[in-house]
Design a protein around this motif. Structure first.
Motif, PDB file in Angstrom:
ATOM      1  N   ASP A  16       1.157  -1.082   0.533  1.00 45.58           N
ATOM      2  CA  ASP A  16       0.079   0.357   0.198  1.00 45.58           C
ATOM      3  C   ASP A  16       1.066   1.494   0.008  1.00 45.58           C
ATOM      4  OD1 ASP A  16      -3.174  -1.255   2.477  1.00 45.58           O
ATOM      5  OD2 ASP A  16      -2.070  -1.610  -0.047  1.00 45.58           O
ATOM      6  N   THR A  17       1.863   1.075   0.735  1.00 51.61           N
ATOM      7  CA  THR A  17       2.721   2.645   0.833  1.00 51.61           C
ATOM      8  C   THR A  17       3.581   2.763  -0.401  1.00 51.61           C
ATOM      9  OG1 THR A  17       3.333   1.830   2.508  1.00 51.61           O
ATOM     10  CG2 THR A  17       5.115   3.268   1.830  1.00 51.61           C
ATOM     11  N   LYS A  18       3.920   2.091  -1.085  1.00 52.05           N
ATOM     12  CA  LYS A  18       4.488   1.956  -2.252  1.00 52.05           C
ATOM     13  C   LYS A  18       3.845   2.348  -3.402  1.00 52.05           C
ATOM     14  CE  LYS A  18       7.929  -1.387  -2.407  1.00 52.05           C
ATOM     15  NZ  LYS A  18       9.080  -3.381  -3.138  1.00 52.05           N
ATOM     16  N   GLU A  19       2.718   1.696  -3.004  1.00 55.97           N
ATOM     17  CA  GLU A  19       1.350   2.439  -4.649  1.00 55.97           C
ATOM     18  C   GLU A  19       1.051   3.832  -3.976  1.00 55.97           C
ATOM     19  OE1 GLU A  19      -0.469   1.309  -6.389  1.00 55.97           O
ATOM     20  OE2 GLU A  19       1.242  -0.310  -6.515  1.00 55.97           O
ATOM     21  N   LEU A  20       0.809   4.125  -2.861  1.00 54.33           N
ATOM     22  CA  LEU A  20       1.007   5.339  -2.159  1.00 54.33           C
ATOM     23  C   LEU A  20       1.996   6.739  -3.073  1.00 54.33           C
ATOM     24  CD1 LEU A  20       0.009   5.717   1.222  1.00 54.33           C
ATOM     25  CD2 LEU A  20      -1.077   6.179  -0.474  1.00 54.33           C
ATOM     26  N   PHE A  21       3.014   6.006  -3.166  1.00 54.80           N
ATOM     27  CA  PHE A  21       4.644   6.560  -3.298  1.00 54.80           C
ATOM     28  C   PHE A  21       4.354   6.940  -5.139  1.00 54.80           C
ATOM     29  CE2 PHE A  21       7.003   5.649   0.049  1.00 54.80           C
ATOM     30  CZ  PHE A  21       7.737   7.321   0.636  1.00 54.80           C
ATOM     31  N   ARG A  22       4.028   5.665  -5.769  1.00 54.31           N
ATOM     32  CA  ARG A  22       3.173   6.310  -7.063  1.00 54.31           C
ATOM     33  C   ARG A  22       2.845   6.671  -7.272  1.00 54.31           C
ATOM     34  NH1 ARG A  22       4.235   0.058  -6.784  1.00 54.31           N
ATOM     35  NH2 ARG A  22       6.287  -0.795  -7.743  1.00 54.31           N
ATOM     36  N   GLU A  23       1.591   6.671  -6.841  1.00 55.68           N
ATOM     37  CA  GLU A  23       1.098   7.907  -6.782  1.00 55.68           C
ATOM     38  C   GLU A  23       0.692   9.364  -6.398  1.00 55.68           C
ATOM     39  OE1 GLU A  23      -4.253   9.132  -5.426  1.00 55.68           O
ATOM     40  OE2 GLU A  23      -2.611   6.776  -5.072  1.00 55.68           O
ATOM     41  N   TYR A  24       1.572   9.938  -5.621  1.00 59.00           N
ATOM     42  CA  TYR A  24       2.261  10.484  -5.083  1.00 59.00           C
ATOM     43  C   TYR A  24       2.947  11.620  -5.704  1.00 59.00           C
ATOM     44  CZ  TYR A  24       4.707  14.805  -2.935  1.00 59.00           C
ATOM     45  OH  TYR A  24       4.873  15.916  -2.848  1.00 59.00           O
TER      46      TYR A  24
END
Length: 258
Positions: A16-24
């Motif tokens: 989930d954190t990695k996805e957040l970084f990608r999205e950010y």
């Protein structure tokens, strides 16, 4: 089963954190950045605690560390395969150390003198270990390849680092009452109030050179600051301070002869 479930939850959280970084990275959405900041504030807390009791309040260190965390989040590229904690730690620590370097000096000192002060302290240790005796200023100057004047200036400037508040309290031996640092400081030498004899001052002035006379008149009679005098004479404030100390010492010696 519990360990398996915990491992699964940690893995899901990591994804989930990695996805957040990608999205950010794609959107630069502040809400997403705020979520990432909340997830990793524990790193700031851990690193900030390593710097407590070093002369700066924890809250200030924590605030600077939080800025370092934001910088790390803005620069992090999840696609490079690094763990964010490993990436963020040197950024956060770097910001904290920079803050200590810039703000830890109670008296504002030029960066050049701050850096020289560090070199002087290091040289003193190395020379003492090598020669088994406390090095002289001339030895330190030769070791660093600078002038004795610069070494003295750096040594005096280091006294402006991490000063203590006059309101700090100490236990009074044999008494339950605490005393403040200001109460432990000596009073102004009352003998100076007796130096109002014009003949004495005139004779004393004749023992000074032109620069010393100007400093004495401007500092003690015109109430000019050391900074103002330094600008007028185109020298450093530390130079004015040293000359002033020599004048006061000489004045005391002359007065004791009376």
């Amino acid at each position: 089963m519990r360990n398996v479930a915990k491992a699964t939850n940690n893995k899901d959280k990591l994804i989930d954190t990695k996805e957040l970084f990608r999205e950010y990275k794609e959107t630069k959405d502040r809400d997403i950045r705020n979520r990432l900041i909340e997830n990793y504030m524990y790193i700031v807390d851990i690193l900030s605690k390593k710097f407590i009791n070093k002369g700066i309040e924890y809250e200030d260190i924590y605030q600077v560390g939080s800025l370092g965390l934001i910088y790390a989040i803005d620069r992090f590229d999840v696609e490079k395969g690094y763990e964010f904690s490993s990436f963020a730690t040197p950024t956060i620590v770097g910001e904290i150390k920079k803050y200590f370097r810039d703000k830890g000096w109670a008296i504002r000192v030029p960066r050049r003198i701050q850096e020289l002060s560090k070199k002087v302290n290091k040289a003193k240790v190395e020379l003492q270990q090598r020669n088994q005796k406390v090095p002289k200023v001339i030895d330190i100057a030769a070791y660093l390849g600078c002038s004795e004047e610069e070494v003295l200036e750096a040594m005096e400037a280091s006294q402006g680092y991490n000063t203590k508040s006059l309101d700090i309290t100490y236990d009074n031996d044999g008494d339950d009452k605490q005393v403040k640092l200001i109460d432990l400081m000596g009073d102004e030498d009352k003998n100076f109030s007796k130096i109002d004899n014009e003949d004495f001052l005139n004779k004393f002035m004749k023992t000074l050179d032109e620069v010393q006379i100007k400093i004495m008149k401007d500092r003690f009679f015109e109430n000019k600051t050391q900074s103002e005098l330094a600008k007028e004479l185109n020298v450093s404030q530390m130079t004015i301070s040293r000359i002033e100390k020599k004048i006061v010492m000489k004045l005391r010696q002359e007065y004791e002869k009376i």
